[in-house]
Design a protein around this motif. Structure first.
Motif, PDB file in Angstrom:
ATOM      1  N   PRO A  24      39.307  38.726  44.993  1.00 17.91           N
ATOM      2  CA  PRO A  24      38.830  37.367  44.753  1.00 17.91           C
ATOM      3  C   PRO A  24      37.363  37.224  45.144  1.00 17.91           C
ATOM      4  O   PRO A  24      36.906  37.832  46.117  1.00 17.91           O
ATOM      5  CB  PRO A  24      39.722  36.522  45.656  1.00 17.91           C
ATOM      6  CG  PRO A  24      40.105  37.436  46.774  1.00 17.91           C
ATOM      7  CD  PRO A  24      40.169  38.796  46.180  1.00 17.91           C
ATOM      8  N   SER A  25      36.648  36.440  44.367  1.00 19.23           N
ATOM      9  CA  SER A  25      35.292  36.089  44.717  1.00 19.23           C
ATOM     10  C   SER A  25      35.327  34.727  45.391  1.00 19.23           C
ATOM     11  O   SER A  25      36.297  33.981  45.262  1.00 19.23           O
ATOM     12  CB  SER A  25      34.407  36.032  43.468  1.00 19.23           C
ATOM     13  OG  SER A  25      34.859  35.000  42.605  1.00 19.23           O
ATOM     14  N   GLY A  35      49.474  41.032  42.515  1.00 16.37           N
ATOM     15  CA  GLY A  35      50.192  41.837  41.539  1.00 16.37           C
ATOM     16  C   GLY A  35      49.410  42.091  40.272  1.00 16.37           C
ATOM     17  O   GLY A  35      48.306  41.575  40.093  1.00 16.37           O
ATOM     18  N   TRP A  36      50.018  42.927  39.453  1.00 19.54           N
ATOM     19  CA  TRP A  36      49.450  43.247  38.149  1.00 19.54           C
ATOM     20  C   TRP A  36      50.486  42.979  37.068  1.00 19.54           C
ATOM     21  O   TRP A  36      51.680  43.291  37.235  1.00 19.54           O
ATOM     22  CB  TRP A  36      49.030  44.717  38.097  1.00 19.54           C
ATOM     23  CG  TRP A  36      47.868  45.045  38.966  1.00 19.54           C
ATOM     24  CD1 TRP A  36      47.905  45.520  40.250  1.00 19.54           C
ATOM     25  CD2 TRP A  36      46.487  44.908  38.630  1.00 19.54           C
ATOM     26  NE1 TRP A  36      46.632  45.685  40.733  1.00 19.54           N
ATOM     27  CE2 TRP A  36      45.732  45.315  39.741  1.00 19.54           C
ATOM     28  CE3 TRP A  36      45.806  44.484  37.494  1.00 19.54           C
ATOM     29  CZ2 TRP A  36      44.342  45.314  39.761  1.00 19.54           C
ATOM     30  CZ3 TRP A  36      44.421  44.484  37.503  1.00 19.54           C
ATOM     31  CH2 TRP A  36      43.703  44.901  38.630  1.00 19.54           C
ATOM     32  N   ASN A  96      46.977  39.115  39.469  1.00 19.53           N
ATOM     33  CA  ASN A  96      47.513  37.836  39.919  1.00 19.53           C
ATOM     34  C   ASN A  96      47.541  37.827  41.434  1.00 19.53           C
ATOM     35  O   ASN A  96      47.859  38.855  42.051  1.00 19.53           O
ATOM     36  CB  ASN A  96      48.925  37.647  39.349  1.00 19.53           C
ATOM     37  CG  ASN A  96      49.608  36.415  39.903  1.00 19.53           C
ATOM     38  OD1 ASN A  96      50.397  36.500  40.832  1.00 19.53           O
ATOM     39  ND2 ASN A  96      49.289  35.260  39.350  1.00 19.53           N
ATOM     40  N   ALA A  97      47.206  36.691  42.025  1.00 19.92           N
ATOM     41  CA  ALA A  97      47.216  36.624  43.482  1.00 19.92           C
ATOM     42  C   ALA A  97      47.449  35.205  43.958  1.00 19.92           C
ATOM     43  O   ALA A  97      47.006  34.238  43.316  1.00 19.92           O
ATOM     44  CB  ALA A  97      45.898  37.145  44.045  1.00 19.92           C
ATOM     45  N   TYR A 109      46.430  32.374  41.234  1.00 15.49           N
ATOM     46  CA  TYR A 109      45.262  32.622  40.398  1.00 15.49           C
ATOM     47  C   TYR A 109      45.499  33.851  39.523  1.00 15.49           C
ATOM     48  O   TYR A 109      46.236  34.775  39.903  1.00 15.49           O
ATOM     49  CB  TYR A 109      44.014  32.876  41.251  1.00 15.49           C
ATOM     50  CG  TYR A 109      43.488  31.669  41.953  1.00 15.49           C
ATOM     51  CD1 TYR A 109      43.993  31.278  43.192  1.00 15.49           C
ATOM     52  CD2 TYR A 109      42.477  30.891  41.381  1.00 15.49           C
ATOM     53  CE1 TYR A 109      43.515  30.156  43.839  1.00 15.49           C
ATOM     54  CE2 TYR A 109      41.985  29.773  42.031  1.00 15.49           C
ATOM     55  CZ  TYR A 109      42.498  29.408  43.262  1.00 15.49           C
ATOM     56  OH  TYR A 109      42.019  28.298  43.902  1.00 15.49           O
ATOM     57  N   TRP A 110      44.822  33.840  38.371  1.00 15.96           N
ATOM     58  CA  TRP A 110      44.859  34.973  37.444  1.00 15.96           C
ATOM     59  C   TRP A 110      43.450  35.473  37.181  1.00 15.96           C
ATOM     60  O   TRP A 110      42.504  34.682  37.099  1.00 15.96           O
ATOM     61  CB  TRP A 110      45.488  34.560  36.109  1.00 15.96           C
ATOM     62  CG  TRP A 110      46.946  34.312  36.186  1.00 15.96           C
ATOM     63  CD1 TRP A 110      47.584  33.132  36.445  1.00 15.96           C
ATOM     64  CD2 TRP A 110      47.987  35.287  35.989  1.00 15.96           C
ATOM     65  NE1 TRP A 110      48.940  33.311  36.441  1.00 15.96           N
ATOM     66  CE2 TRP A 110      49.217  34.624  36.150  1.00 15.96           C
ATOM     67  CE3 TRP A 110      47.993  36.646  35.690  1.00 15.96           C
ATOM     68  CZ2 TRP A 110      50.456  35.273  36.036  1.00 15.96           C
ATOM     69  CZ3 TRP A 110      49.214  37.295  35.567  1.00 15.96           C
ATOM     70  CH2 TRP A 110      50.425  36.611  35.744  1.00 15.96           C
ATOM     71  N   GLY A 111      43.326  36.774  37.013  1.00 17.80           N
ATOM     72  CA  GLY A 111      42.065  37.340  36.585  1.00 17.80           C
ATOM     73  C   GLY A 111      41.883  37.183  35.087  1.00 17.80           C
ATOM     74  O   GLY A 111      42.782  36.735  34.379  1.00 17.80           O
ATOM     75  N   GLN A 112      40.720  37.579  34.619  1.00 20.71           N
ATOM     76  CA  GLN A 112      40.400  37.419  33.204  1.00 20.71           C
ATOM     77  C   GLN A 112      40.994  38.541  32.357  1.00 20.71           C
ATOM     78  O   GLN A 112      41.028  38.453  31.130  1.00 20.71           O
ATOM     79  CB  GLN A 112      38.875  37.377  32.997  1.00 20.71           C
ATOM     80  CG  GLN A 112      38.172  38.735  33.039  1.00 20.71           C
ATOM     81  CD  GLN A 112      38.036  39.317  34.439  1.00 20.71           C
ATOM     82  OE1 GLN A 112      38.403  38.692  35.437  1.00 20.71           O
ATOM     83  NE2 GLN A 112      37.485  40.516  34.516  1.00 20.71           N
ATOM     84  N   GLY A 113      41.461  39.574  32.984  1.00 20.54           N
ATOM     85  CA  GLY A 113      42.073  40.690  32.270  1.00 20.54           C
ATOM     86  C   GLY A 113      41.094  41.836  32.057  1.00 20.54           C
ATOM     87  O   GLY A 113      39.901  41.620  31.844  1.00 20.54           O
ATOM     88  N   THR A 114      41.607  43.041  32.122  1.00 23.07           N
ATOM     89  CA  THR A 114      40.804  44.223  31.843  1.00 23.07           C
ATOM     90  C   THR A 114      41.570  45.108  30.861  1.00 23.07           C
ATOM     91  O   THR A 114      42.774  45.332  31.023  1.00 23.07           O
ATOM     92  CB  THR A 114      40.454  44.979  33.145  1.00 23.07           C
ATOM     93  OG1 THR A 114      39.576  46.066  32.850  1.00 23.07           O
ATOM     94  CG2 THR A 114      41.698  45.518  33.850  1.00 23.07           C
TER      95      THR A 114
END
Length: 120
Positions: A24-25, A35-36, A96-97, A109-114
């Motif tokens: 996280p920023s 998780g992923w 996801n965290a 929260y979710w990341g933008q995806g890679t």
């Protein structure tokens, strides 16, 4: 504002390996489970693996033995090591965290995806 920043995706040949990272920023108070998940074209998002703050892990059956989730609590970072990659592992991988910002409740929260692309 908290964002989950992912890195490590890319193009790899079948049988190869990749390691994804996510952290996280912004200023946070604490992290819960991380998780992923992944989503392949035309398919629903699915669980890859999760890890609690205490290190307990859970994997989707199809990932067991090839993927390893880990976390470094000092760095607030979760990793996904992927070995013996197959073409069917091609997907966008999302972090996801559960994150608690200072003065706030724990939120998801979710990341933008890679993108991970495995060539056969």
């Amino acid at each position: 504002q908290v964002q989950l920043v992912e890195s490590g995706g890319g193009l790899v040949q079948a049988g190869g390996s990749l390691r994804l990272s996510c952290a996280p920023s912004g200023s946070i108070s604490s992290l819960g489970a991380m998780g992923w998940y992944r989503q392949a074209p035309g398919k629903q998002r699915e669980l890859v693996a999760t890890i609690t703050s205490g290190g307990r892990t859970n994997y989707a059956d199809s990932m067991k033995g090839r993927f390893t989730i880990s976390r470094d609590n000092a760095k607030n970072t979760v990793y996904l090591s992927m070995n013996s990659l197959k073409a069917e592992d091609t997907a966008v991988y999302y972090c996801n965290a559960a994150v608690r910002r200072i003065g706030d409740f724990m939120r998801d929260y979710w990341g933008q995806g890679t993108q991970v692309t495995v060539s056969s």
